[in-house]
Write an enzyme that holds these catalytic residues in place. Structure first.
Site, PDB file in Angstrom:
ATOM      1  N   ARG A   1      20.140   4.888  24.596  1.00 37.59           N
ATOM      2  CA  ARG A   1      20.724   5.798  23.593  1.00 37.59           C
ATOM      3  C   ARG A   1      20.290   5.399  22.197  1.00 37.59           C
ATOM      4  NH1 ARG A   1      27.060   7.404  22.167  1.00 37.59           N
ATOM      5  NH2 ARG A   1      26.749   9.624  22.491  1.00 37.59           N
TER       6      ARG A   1
ATOM      7  N   TYR B   1      25.337  -0.476  15.988  1.00 33.73           N
ATOM      8  CA  TYR B   1      25.666  -1.718  16.691  1.00 33.73           C
ATOM      9  C   TYR B   1      24.455  -2.646  16.731  1.00 33.73           C
ATOM     10  CZ  TYR B   1      29.889   0.888  17.559  1.00 33.73           C
ATOM     11  OH  TYR B   1      31.037   1.618  17.368  1.00 33.73           O
TER      12      TYR B   1
ATOM     13  N   GLY C   1      27.960  17.549  18.816  1.00 40.18           N
ATOM     14  CA  GLY C   1      28.572  18.779  18.343  1.00 40.18           C
ATOM     15  C   GLY C   1      28.236  20.029  19.123  1.00 40.18           C
TER      16      GLY C   1
ATOM     17  N   ARG D   1      33.946  14.927  23.060  1.00 38.52           N
ATOM     18  CA  ARG D   1      35.313  15.387  22.778  1.00 38.52           C
ATOM     19  C   ARG D   1      35.718  16.566  23.661  1.00 38.52           C
ATOM     20  NH1 ARG D   1      34.052  15.779  16.453  1.00 38.52           N
ATOM     21  NH2 ARG D   1      32.084  16.393  17.437  1.00 38.52           N
TER      22      ARG D   1
ATOM     23  N   GLN E   1      27.257   2.438  30.230  1.00 38.36           N
ATOM     24  CA  GLN E   1      26.637   2.065  28.961  1.00 38.36           C
ATOM     25  C   GLN E   1      27.018   0.624  28.620  1.00 38.36           C
ATOM     26  OE1 GLN E   1      27.990   3.246  24.889  1.00 38.36           O
ATOM     27  NE2 GLN E   1      26.186   4.571  24.941  1.00 38.36           N
TER      28      GLN E   1
ATOM     29  N   PRO F   1      29.224   8.796  26.921  1.00 38.64           N
ATOM     30  CA  PRO F   1      30.000   7.552  26.883  1.00 38.64           C
ATOM     31  C   PRO F   1      30.984   7.575  25.722  1.00 38.64           C
ATOM     32  CG  PRO F   1      27.771   7.192  26.064  1.00 38.64           C
ATOM     33  CD  PRO F   1      27.804   8.589  26.600  1.00 38.64           C
TER      34      PRO F   1
END
Length: 369
Positions: free
Chosen positions: A230, A183, A302, A324, A102, A27
């Protein structure tokens, strides 16, 4: 170009969902859903990454108007938003992909401009997030939050429940609850933020009570077999840190196991330095969580092709989420299969509002030939 099948590219059965491989679209907030509504360019963006048996997780989607913390993020609190998501979901399904959404509440990670009537954002605390440096070097400042009263918490839980129901009504195959990255849910769970002295603060069980109630409510609404969660126990994003992340994650995983939640999506700790050659490497500290969780275990943080292969072959994870690399390579699984070169992502366009540049203009592999 030679095609290879590696552990990362082997099929996987996630509950009722048959996945073609272990590569997942993570997401990713992209700030391109004008007016908090999915747009035609959002259809193209997700359609480009969709393929038979690919699991895509849509960007964080606000559960209420007050849940927003960034511009032009999609929502799922209104009928108009449900209808706006339907063409996106239909396009993804037409390609044979599996699509989860999500859902999130940013809590105190929000400026007053995104709050109804300029009100203060809510949180577990009244402690303000320190100014943060954004990707473009500018400084982000967040409003001083208001501590949620106990009587208000059921309303927030209901916002998550309704958003989950609306996601299924829009056609999504399931929902991922965003309980990570500093969050609102994370703000309750982590002792570096939560300074409450009531039933939602203090002990580990109390700090995780809000998360447990949100997850339980959503599972009851749509079914635990359509639900992922998550977590980022080791992260310190926006001042949100816990001093015993292992205990925190294991406690939450116990909650997920008790409910039969479909998957757990955990973010790795930040990269560390390899003492041998000075290169950056993934710390790989999630194994205790992988061993404890009874459902599908997804990792993120990563990974490249080789690291993803190793994670699957070593039994460290069932699925690997890519962010990414996937946004810059809409055909990422195919590139992995052919061991092809990858497009380089442009960080400066991650969160711009342009409907094309840095969004739907990254070329497919066949377009290089």
């Amino acid at each position: 170009m030679e095609t290879t099948t590696t552990p990362l590219l082997t099929p996987y059965k996630m509950g009722e969902f048959s996945l073609a491989h272990r590569v997942v679209l993570a997401p990713l907030t992209r700030c391109r859903s004008y007016g908090n509504l999915a747009q035609p360019h959002n259809v193209l963006y997700y359609e480009r990454t969709a393929a038979p048996g690919v699991l895509l997780v849509a960007e964080a989607t606000a559960v209420s108007e007050a849940a927003r913390g960034y511009p032009n993020v999609p929502g799922l609190w209104s009928e108009e938003q449900v209808e706006a998501w339907k063409p996106v979901v239909d396009a993804v399904h037409a390609k044979g992909a599996v699509f989860f959404c999500q859902i999130w509440h940013t809590g105190r990670v929000s400026p007053t401009e995104f709050q109804p009537n300029g009100q203060a954002p809510v949180s577990s605390t009244d402690k303000q997030v320190t100014p943060q440096v954004s990707h473009d070097g500018s400084v982000l400042e967040f409003a001083a939050p208001r501590r949620l009263e106990i009587g208000e918490i059921p309303g927030i839980i209901n916002d998550f429940r309704i958003a989950a129901r609306n996601a299924i009504r829009a056609g999504f195959d399931g929902v991922e609850i965003h309980a990570a990255n500093g969050y609102l849910i994370d703000q309750f769970m982590k002792d570096g933020v939560n300074d409450r002295a009531d039933a939602y603060g203090g002990s580990l069980e109390n700090r995780c009570r809000f998360a447990a109630e949100v997850i339980t409510s959503v599972a009851a609404e749509i079914g635990a077999d359509r639900l992922g969660v998550r977590l980022s126990p080791f992260a310190d994003y926006v001042d949100c840190v816990d001093f015993d992340p292992e205990a925190l994650a294991l406690h939450v995983i116990g909650i997920l196991n008790g409910l039969g939640v479909l998957y757990c999506h955990v973010i790795e700790p930040r990269m560390c330095v390899n003492e041998n050659d000075g290169s950056l490497m993934i710390p790989h500290r999630l194994l205790p969580f992988r061993k404890e969780f009874k459902g599908t275990f997804m990792v993120n943080g990563g990974y490249d092709r080789e690291e993803g292969d190793k994670a699957v072959s070593d039994g460290y994870a069932d699925l690997v989420a890519y962010g990414r690399l996937f946004l810059a390579n809409p055909d990422l699984p195919e590139r992995f299969r052919k061991n092809a070169a990858l497009n380089k992502y442009d960080r400066s366009t991650f969160y711009t509002s342009d409907p094309v540049v840095g969004y739907t203009d990254y070329p497919f592999l066949h377009e290089h030939i």
